[in-house]
Design a protein around this motif. Sequence first.
Motif, PDB file in Angstrom:
ATOM      1  N   GLU A  32       0.702  -1.143   0.025  1.00  0.00           N
ATOM      2  CA  GLU A  32       0.045  -0.192  -0.077  1.00  0.00           C
ATOM      3  C   GLU A  32       0.965   1.390  -0.013  1.00  0.00           C
ATOM      4  O   GLU A  32       0.212   2.476  -0.143  1.00  0.00           O
ATOM      5  N   ILE A  33       2.193   1.117   0.026  1.00  0.00           N
ATOM      6  CA  ILE A  33       2.896   2.512   0.099  1.00  0.00           C
ATOM      7  C   ILE A  33       3.171   3.052  -1.143  1.00  0.00           C
ATOM      8  O   ILE A  33       3.318   2.249  -2.089  1.00  0.00           O
ATOM      9  N   GLN A  34       3.417   4.383  -1.276  1.00  0.00           N
ATOM     10  CA  GLN A  34       3.771   4.991  -2.487  1.00  0.00           C
ATOM     11  C   GLN A  34       5.127   5.164  -2.495  1.00  0.00           C
ATOM     12  O   GLN A  34       5.686   5.670  -1.541  1.00  0.00           O
ATOM     13  N   PHE A  35       5.644   4.833  -3.671  1.00  0.00           N
ATOM     14  CA  PHE A  35       7.200   5.084  -3.870  1.00  0.00           C
ATOM     15  C   PHE A  35       7.662   6.562  -3.977  1.00  0.00           C
ATOM     16  O   PHE A  35       6.939   7.223  -4.643  1.00  0.00           O
ATOM     17  N   GLU A  36       8.399   7.054  -3.282  1.00  0.00           N
ATOM     18  CA  GLU A  36       8.684   8.502  -3.149  1.00  0.00           C
ATOM     19  C   GLU A  36       9.925   8.662  -4.229  1.00  0.00           C
ATOM     20  O   GLU A  36      11.140   8.552  -4.511  1.00  0.00           O
ATOM     21  N   LYS A  37       9.448   9.339  -5.381  1.00  0.00           N
ATOM     22  CA  LYS A  37      10.383   9.275  -6.617  1.00  0.00           C
ATOM     23  C   LYS A  37      11.427  10.317  -6.503  1.00  0.00           C
ATOM     24  O   LYS A  37      11.148  11.534  -5.841  1.00  0.00           O
ATOM     25  N   ASP A  38      12.543   9.906  -6.847  1.00  0.00           N
ATOM     26  CA  ASP A  38      13.686  10.782  -6.804  1.00  0.00           C
ATOM     27  C   ASP A  38      14.798  10.685  -7.778  1.00  0.00           C
ATOM     28  O   ASP A  38      15.813  10.151  -7.251  1.00  0.00           O
ATOM     29  N   PRO A  39      14.640  10.769  -8.822  1.00  0.00           N
ATOM     30  CA  PRO A  39      15.254  10.082  -9.848  1.00  0.00           C
ATOM     31  C   PRO A  39      16.851  10.899  -9.856  1.00  0.00           C
ATOM     32  O   PRO A  39      17.735  10.149 -10.201  1.00  0.00           O
ATOM     33  N   ALA A  40      17.029  12.092  -9.570  1.00  0.00           N
ATOM     34  CA  ALA A  40      18.162  12.847  -9.436  1.00  0.00           C
ATOM     35  C   ALA A  40      19.065  12.076  -8.664  1.00  0.00           C
ATOM     36  O   ALA A  40      20.198  12.091  -8.617  1.00  0.00           O
ATOM     37  N   ARG A  41      18.472  11.334  -7.354  1.00  0.00           N
ATOM     38  CA  ARG A  41      19.435  10.546  -6.491  1.00  0.00           C
ATOM     39  C   ARG A  41      19.617   9.144  -6.946  1.00  0.00           C
ATOM     40  O   ARG A  41      20.767   8.656  -6.675  1.00  0.00           O
ATOM     41  N   PHE A  42      18.787   8.446  -7.515  1.00  0.00           N
ATOM     42  CA  PHE A  42      18.422   6.938  -7.439  1.00  0.00           C
ATOM     43  C   PHE A  42      18.542   6.615  -8.953  1.00  0.00           C
ATOM     44  O   PHE A  42      18.869   5.577  -9.347  1.00  0.00           O
ATOM     45  N   VAL A  43      18.672   7.547 -10.008  1.00  0.00           N
ATOM     46  CA  VAL A  43      19.097   7.199 -11.443  1.00  0.00           C
ATOM     47  C   VAL A  43      20.592   7.625 -11.694  1.00  0.00           C
ATOM     48  O   VAL A  43      20.647   8.908 -11.768  1.00  0.00           O
ATOM     49  N   THR A  44      21.461   6.831 -11.359  1.00  0.00           N
ATOM     50  CA  THR A  44      22.855   7.323 -11.537  1.00  0.00           C
ATOM     51  C   THR A  44      23.576   7.441 -12.828  1.00  0.00           C
ATOM     52  O   THR A  44      24.451   7.168 -13.057  1.00  0.00           O
ATOM     53  N   LEU A  45      22.715   8.435 -13.538  1.00  0.00           N
ATOM     54  CA  LEU A  45      23.312   8.838 -15.080  1.00  0.00           C
ATOM     55  C   LEU A  45      24.570   9.666 -14.674  1.00  0.00           C
ATOM     56  O   LEU A  45      24.343  10.323 -13.454  1.00  0.00           O
ATOM     57  N   PRO A  46      25.497  10.000 -15.246  1.00  0.00           N
ATOM     58  CA  PRO A  46      26.770  10.789 -14.988  1.00  0.00           C
ATOM     59  C   PRO A  46      26.406  12.182 -14.374  1.00  0.00           C
ATOM     60  O   PRO A  46      26.725  12.265 -13.269  1.00  0.00           O
ATOM     61  N   MET A  47      25.392  12.594 -14.616  1.00  0.00           N
ATOM     62  CA  MET A  47      25.130  14.164 -14.246  1.00  0.00           C
ATOM     63  C   MET A  47      24.499  13.975 -12.802  1.00  0.00           C
ATOM     64  O   MET A  47      24.992  14.872 -11.968  1.00  0.00           O
ATOM     65  N   ASN A  48      23.916  12.788 -12.472  1.00  0.00           N
ATOM     66  CA  ASN A  48      23.351  12.858 -11.255  1.00  0.00           C
ATOM     67  C   ASN A  48      24.439  12.221 -10.263  1.00  0.00           C
ATOM     68  O   ASN A  48      24.511  12.444  -9.068  1.00  0.00           O
ATOM     69  N   ALA A  49      25.234  11.147 -10.970  1.00  0.00           N
ATOM     70  CA  ALA A  49      26.219  10.743 -10.172  1.00  0.00           C
ATOM     71  C   ALA A  49      27.340  11.584  -9.719  1.00  0.00           C
ATOM     72  O   ALA A  49      27.789  11.538  -8.397  1.00  0.00           O
ATOM     73  N   ARG A  50      27.609  12.751 -10.466  1.00  0.00           N
ATOM     74  CA  ARG A  50      28.511  13.698 -10.090  1.00  0.00           C
ATOM     75  C   ARG A  50      28.069  14.341  -8.820  1.00  0.00           C
ATOM     76  O   ARG A  50      28.591  14.680  -7.731  1.00  0.00           O
ATOM     77  N   ALA A  51      26.789  14.653  -8.967  1.00  0.00           N
ATOM     78  CA  ALA A  51      26.110  15.372  -7.672  1.00  0.00           C
ATOM     79  C   ALA A  51      26.129  14.262  -6.358  1.00  0.00           C
ATOM     80  O   ALA A  51      26.575  14.699  -5.212  1.00  0.00           O
ATOM     81  N   ASN A  52      25.967  13.180  -6.615  1.00  0.00           N
ATOM     82  CA  ASN A  52      25.927  12.079  -5.671  1.00  0.00           C
ATOM     83  C   ASN A  52      27.350  12.068  -4.863  1.00  0.00           C
ATOM     84  O   ASN A  52      27.524  11.584  -3.650  1.00  0.00           O
ATOM     85  N   HIS A  53      28.226  12.147  -5.750  1.00  0.00           N
ATOM     86  CA  HIS A  53      29.572  11.975  -5.274  1.00  0.00           C
ATOM     87  C   HIS A  53      29.789  13.076  -4.237  1.00  0.00           C
ATOM     88  O   HIS A  53      30.366  12.632  -2.997  1.00  0.00           O
ATOM     89  N   ARG A  54      29.485  14.389  -4.538  1.00  0.00           N
ATOM     90  CA  ARG A  54      29.777  15.461  -3.784  1.00  0.00           C
ATOM     91  C   ARG A  54      28.746  15.354  -2.666  1.00  0.00           C
ATOM     92  O   ARG A  54      29.434  15.666  -1.462  1.00  0.00           O
ATOM     93  N   ARG A  55      27.783  14.819  -2.567  1.00  0.00           N
ATOM     94  CA  ARG A  55      26.889  14.679  -1.608  1.00  0.00           C
ATOM     95  C   ARG A  55      27.388  13.610  -0.615  1.00  0.00           C
ATOM     96  O   ARG A  55      27.371  13.677   0.817  1.00  0.00           O
TER      97      ARG A  55
END
Lengths: 203, 642
Positions: free
Chosen positions: B200-223
Amino acid sequence: MMEKPYEIFLAGTGGQGILTVSDIICDAANNMGLQIRGAETHGMAQRGGSVVAYLRIANDNVYAPLISERSADVLASFEPVEALRYAKYVKTKGVIITNTSKIIPSSVTISNKPYPNVEKVLTEVNTYVDKVISFNATKIAQNLGAAIAQNVVILGALSAVEGFPIPEEELMKSLKSIVKQKFVDLNISAFIEGQKIAKEFLN
Amino acid sequence: MKLKNLLSEETGKSIVVLGNEAIARGAIEGGLQAAYTYPGTPSSEIMNTLSLLSKEVGYYAEFSGNEKIALEGAFAASMSGLRSLFCAKHVGINVAMDALMTVAYSGARGGMIIISADDPAMHSSQNEQDNRWLGRFSNLLVMTPSDAQEAQEFTREGFEISEKFEIPIFLRTTTRVNHSRSNITLESIMNQNYPHLTNEIQFEKDPARFVTLPMNARANHRRVKKILAEVEEWANTCKYNKIIEGSEKVGIITSGVSFTYTMEAKRELKRDFPILKLGIDHPLPKNKIKDFINNLDKVIIIEENEPIIELGVRELLNINEMGQKVLGKNEGVTTVFGELDTRIVTKGIATVLGLQYESESWNEPKQDLLVVRPPTLCAGCPHRATFYALNKATKNKRNAIIATDIGCYTLGFMPPLHIGDSCVCMGASIGVGSGWSHSGLKEDKISIIGDSTFWHSGLAGLASAVYNRSKITLVIVDNFTTAMTGMQPNPSSGNLASGDPVKPLSLEKAVRGLGIEHVKVTNAFKVKETTQILKEAIEHEGVSVVISEGICQIHKKGKIRAKEEFPYPEVDKTGYYIDSEVCIGCATCATKLACPAISWSDKLTAKGKKIPKIDPNICDPCGVCAQVCPTGAIKGRKELGA
């Protein structure tokens, strides 16, 4: 300064019920409010290998799970060669209790060489400590009804060693709650036999 | 009775448990909602315990195909906001590394605990890699409990710490913690809900964090680097790194089980060294370490295997120009090899400080009296049967090389079967066999893999071998369980972690699905048939597969107890005996099988040859010895009226 914990070294081969004896001692110690630290071999049980259990018991300040060479107060071995293998872990003034009934590994059978002479093995064991109590625990257990109870015969002998931190009543209580109910009487008899033999030797 | 103890609500009660049971209890106390693993010693009992309790408590438990799949599953749960746990042995983490590196970047939502159960002295592993290195490599918070009580505590509290910083906790244990036995104190069990039961729970979407394309991955590394800086700040004052005060000017920094040996060494030497006990090996609490060392003349580092704390401390001190104070592996206090114990640590400290330390000496016992007792295949093991047949089929490997794999069948390496010319890691039997076939070798290339290992990482290897036109004979030894680690479920076993029965996957169908034509299934316990089938498979050009089926005897006993069905009719249930009137003393059964039930009797044949005997208490009837006997001297005990 902290007092050194009492150290018990159990040794034998897979399937001999070493961990059951360890369980009984640990249960009793815990009921008495003592601290226990120990380590066990896991996974060798069905595969014929050497099995050891280290137990270190004190009121408090027990840290390490391992027993070092020349440190244990007592070694209880369920097989004579295992007693020799681990004799060096007992302090010179310690006690070694061992079953004399041998278990022949397949590695010996295929080599066509004989299993070492048990008398020779025991003579060598005697060079490590002053007190060695050796007897055929398997035969005793067999006569009482089940060879497999040899582990509890050895436990009985252990309980008679001077300085052993768990009194008989506590061990009996734990024994009764851990072994299968229909074998309780057999195990109690096995314990008493082992205790008798050790007392005779030590006095 | 013991299992009931692990669910007891009696807060403050003391129970005696295995370290792994303490971890399971800690996870339940901390509100576990999903647990994933692939078995591996010394971690196996964590999930063995959790799976048995899963239905009663409510969390989801799974034995996944392999560690990478398991970590992905645990991460999925964390992304969904659930508190999840993943455990594996140290080399199992290698399998999961691809996922681990990126999971660390994305971080955790629901608290996530990744347990690496390392094996210093490699009691049951192919190496003693020190996974604390992953702290630096993977940007992880590494916690190192020193005994069962801490393992329980760190697991229980780890979920909250993970949620606080939004990164997974890397809980690193070692064999002497996982397989230690001690008392622990029970804490209260968190009230928890189990969403997987109702969807019954709703998935909280956050592709910037969980889809690790290079542009997102770069931000994740700093994070993640920012988070680690915050963690380090916290580590300086958290309770997991604590100082045990002492009056002397020589101090000791230690962590994990090495702490326990250090405390005992202190007693042995009758000294009052102050001790900094680290419960977090990465990131190191730099300020706390600096303050600790400031007042000391010397500091000794006590840790098993790799000098991870030592290097961190030296880096720190070089920055502050205090390098001369540190005594570690560089100065020979301990080595990188094997495990530590009290005596080794005491001696190390005494030597490097020039202290007098007397201990009782001992002689090594006479080697000829010490019987070697290696672990061997159990009586009645189907692998013994398959390997005997393989030796017959290849005329003792006259022109064959064998790549074997990891499981009970690895023990076929021991005499007299001598099966194996290479064994690297899970699934390597196929990768290596395949590579051999492109290396110009004249021998027949045979790969041996078990059912669990095949589902773990054999399938991909086999697809690759077929596609790349390798010429190997793959023998899948199927005993319908993951035996070596304790009979856990796998896709061939027909049951789940919860105990629920499911339809097993078909090895034969999977293999045929890759387009392999020469595929044969055989009953491992039928020696002549299996030998013939293996011969034909080896002679076949291209990839051929033989699935040699035989149930593990221990697994079978479990099934009998549970009154469940299992494949293949029984052989003579009463076991076998050797008729000394018929035996000619050829010694085939005694020396070519190494079955633990067979040993020498004191009887001799008419020609003076030794006659073997079978111990009915050890014999687990498989019928193989009766088949290899050339004179029919080995018979079913039914004849004796047994």
